[in-house]
Design an enzyme around this catalytic site. Structure first.
Site, PDB file in Angstrom:
ATOM      1  N   ARG A  39       0.850  -1.267   0.252  1.00 53.41           N
ATOM      2  CA  ARG A  39      -0.029  -0.068   0.306  1.00 53.41           C
ATOM      3  C   ARG A  39       1.049   1.463   0.264  1.00 53.41           C
ATOM      4  NH1 ARG A  39      -2.419  -4.139   2.061  1.00 53.41           N
ATOM      5  NH2 ARG A  39      -1.043  -4.076   2.335  1.00 53.41           N
ATOM      6  N   THR A  40       1.757   1.614   0.692  1.00 56.42           N
ATOM      7  CA  THR A  40       2.470   2.566   1.334  1.00 56.42           C
ATOM      8  C   THR A  40       3.542   3.118  -0.063  1.00 56.42           C
ATOM      9  OG1 THR A  40       3.051   1.844   3.372  1.00 56.42           O
ATOM     10  CG2 THR A  40       4.432   3.745   2.460  1.00 56.42           C
ATOM     11  N   LYS A  46      25.677  -4.287  -2.664  1.00 51.89           N
ATOM     12  CA  LYS A  46      27.423  -3.189  -3.413  1.00 51.89           C
ATOM     13  C   LYS A  46      27.937  -3.154  -1.428  1.00 51.89           C
ATOM     14  CE  LYS A  46      26.503  -3.393  -8.213  1.00 51.89           C
ATOM     15  NZ  LYS A  46      26.578  -1.904  -9.265  1.00 51.89           N
ATOM     16  N   ARG A  86      11.439   3.630   3.115  1.00 50.95           N
ATOM     17  CA  ARG A  86      10.743   2.640   4.585  1.00 50.95           C
ATOM     18  C   ARG A  86      12.442   2.142   4.468  1.00 50.95           C
ATOM     19  NH1 ARG A  86       5.943  -0.822   4.296  1.00 50.95           N
ATOM     20  NH2 ARG A  86       5.053   1.071   5.230  1.00 50.95           N
ATOM     21  N   HIS A 105       5.130   5.517  11.463  1.00 50.57           N
ATOM     22  CA  HIS A 105       4.748   5.994  10.150  1.00 50.57           C
ATOM     23  C   HIS A 105       4.021   6.542   9.773  1.00 50.57           C
ATOM     24  CE1 HIS A 105       3.430   4.193   6.048  1.00 50.57           C
ATOM     25  NE2 HIS A 105       3.018   3.392   6.694  1.00 50.57           N
TER      26      HIS A 105
HETATM   27  C1  NCD Z   1       2.269  -1.475   8.195  1.00 51.85           C
HETATM   28  C2  NCD Z   1       3.027  -0.759   8.046  1.00 51.85           C
HETATM   29  O1  NCD Z   1       4.138  -1.322   7.011  1.00 51.85           O
HETATM   30  O2  NCD Z   1       3.629  -0.401   9.324  1.00 51.85           O
HETATM   31  N1  NCD Z   1       1.620  -1.446   6.845  1.00 51.85           N
HETATM   32  C3  NCD Z   1       1.322  -0.328   5.937  1.00 51.85           C
HETATM   33  O3  NCD Z   1       1.745   0.155   6.106  1.00 51.85           O
HETATM   34  N2  NCD Z   1      -0.410   0.202   5.584  1.00 51.85           N
HETATM   35  C4  NCD Z   1       1.599  -1.751   8.509  1.00 51.85           C
HETATM   36  C5  NCD Z   1       2.233  -3.416   9.496  1.00 51.85           C
HETATM   37  O4  NCD Z   1       2.805  -4.254   8.188  1.00 51.85           O
HETATM   38  O5  NCD Z   1       1.729  -4.667  10.081  1.00 51.85           O
END
Ligand code: NCD
Length: 310
Positions: free
Chosen positions: A59-60, A88, A109, A137
Site C-alpha cells: 500500500r504505502t 554492493k 522505508r 509511520h
Molecule cells: C503497516 C506497516 O508497514 O507498518 N502497513 C502499512 O504501511 N499499511 C502495518 C503492518 O505492516 O502491519
C-alpha cells in the site's frame, strides 16, 4: 490557512514534528484531492518522486506512486534493497545523495529506527518517512486520522481503541501521538508483552486520558473506533516470544455483538488473522475504504511539500 503554516520543502519524519493546526490543514487539502483523484490533474507535471523501499510494502509505496501519477508527476524507485546498490555495500547517506539528483522528493522505508531522520540530514530534497523500523509511520497516521474524520465528522469527542501489537507496530506509535493532539479518550488493548512503548505512553498521557487493558471484551462496547493491528512477527527478536502472543486477539462477529451500532473498524493492513473475514461485510468495516484515503492524503501531502498548493 494560518499565515504561519509552511509545508514546501519540508521533511515528514515524525508526526511529532507537526502541530494540530498543520495536521488539520493537511487533512483539508487531502479532502480537496478527492475529486482530483478521480479526474486527474497536472499540478505536479515534471516533478519526480523516488520511492526507496528497503522493506516490504504494498500500500504505502503504490499509493505514493499512484498519488504522484494522479497529480501529473512521475515516480521512480526500488521496492527491495536486494536490487539496489545497497547490496554492493552503499550506505544510506550516499544513496540519498545520489537519488536527490533524480528526484524532487524521496519516500523512504527502512528497517532501522532513525533511518529517515538520518537520510533527511544528508538529502537536499524532502524526505518522507514511509516507515522507519518499529518507530513511526507518519503518513499512515495522517490517513488514519483522515478516515476517522471522514467517517465520524470530527475526531474530538471520540473514544478510540488501538488493538494488537502496540510495542512493535509503528502505525500505532504515530497514530497515538497524533490522536493526543485531539480531545479524545484512548484505550490501548494488547497482550502484556506488547504494551505501548513507554516513551509514547509518557507523551500522550500528558495530553489525553489513556486506559491500558489486556482484555478486549469490556472495551468493545465503549468505543467509536477500533483500530486493529497485525502482530509484527518480523520484529520479534525471539520466535518463542512471538509464539506466545500469536492469535491473541481476534475480531469476529461474536466480539462485535455488544459493539455500538456506528462503531467503525480500521486496520492499516496487511491483516493476517486478527479480523475474521465475516467482519468484512458488516457496517463496521472501513479498512478497505481506508486504502483509498491513503491516496488522497498522500496527494495532498505531495502537493504541499512540492509547493503546488500553499
Ligand atoms: C503497516 C506497516 O508497514 O507498518 N502497513 C502499512 O504501511 N499499511 C502495518 C503492518 O505492516 O502491519
Amino acid at each position: 490557512m494560518g499565515v504561519s503554516l509552511k509545508f514546501e520543502g519540508r521533511d515528514v519524519i515524525s508526526i511529532k514534528d507537526f502541530s494540530r493546526e498543520e495536521i488539520d490543514y493537511i487533512l483539508k487539502i487531502g479532502q480537496a484531492m478527492e475529486s482530483i483523484a478521480v479526474k486527474g490533474s497536472d499540478m505536479l507535471r515534471g516533478r519526480i518522486l523516488a520511492t526507496l523501499f528497503f522493506e516490504p510494502s504494498t500500500r504505502t509505496r503504490l499509493s505514493f506512486e499512484a498519488a504522484m501519477h494522479k497529480l501529473g508527476g512521475s515516480a521512480i524507485g526500488f521496492a527491495e534493497a536486494e536490487i539496489a546498490s545497497v547490496k554492493k555495500g552503499e550506505n544510506l547517506a550516499d544513496t540519498v545523495r545520489v537519488v536527490e539528483n533524480y528526484a524532487d522528493v524521496i519516500a523512504l522505508r527502512h528497517p532501522l529506527e532513525g533511518a529517515a531522520r538520518l537520510a533527511a540530514e544528508f538529502a537536499k530534497v524532502p524526505i518522507i518517512n514511509g516507515g522507519s523500523g518499529a518507530e513511526e509511520h507518519p503518513t499512515q497516521a495522517l490517513l488514519d486520522l483522515y478516515t476517522i474524520m471522514k467517517e465520524k465528522g470530527e475526531i474530538d469527542g471520540l473514544k478510540i481503541a488501538l488493538i494488537g501489537d502496540l510495542r512493535y507496530g509503528r502505525t500505532v506509535h504515530s497514530l497515538a501521538y497524533a490522536l493526543s493532539l485531539y480531545n479524545i479518550e484512548l484505550y490501548l488493548v494488547s497482550p502484556e508483552s506488547l504494551k505501548m512503548r513507554r516513551e509514547v505512553l509518557q507523551t500522550i498521557k500528558e495530553r489525553i486520558s489513556v486506559t491500558e487493558k489486556t482484555d478486549l471484551e469490556k472495551i468493545v462496547p465503549l468505543v467509536d473506533v477500533l483500530y486493529v493491528t497485525r502482530i509484527q512477527k518480523e520484529r520479534f527478536p525471539d520466535p518463542a516470544e512471538y509464539a506466545k502472543v500469536k492469535g491473541s486477539h481476534k475480531i469476529d462477529l461474536e466480539t462485535l455483538s455488544k459493539a455500538k451500532e456506528d462503531l467503525i473498524i480500521l486496520h492499516p493492513l496487511p491483516r493476517v488473522d486478527e479480523i475474521a473475514a465475516e467482519v468484512d461485510n458488516t457496517s463496521h468495516a472501513r479498512y478497505f475504504q481506508q486504502v483509498w484515503n491513503g491516496i488522497v492524503v498522500r496527494m495532498g501531502l505531495l502537493a504541499l511539500i512540492l509547493g503546488a498548493v500553499k
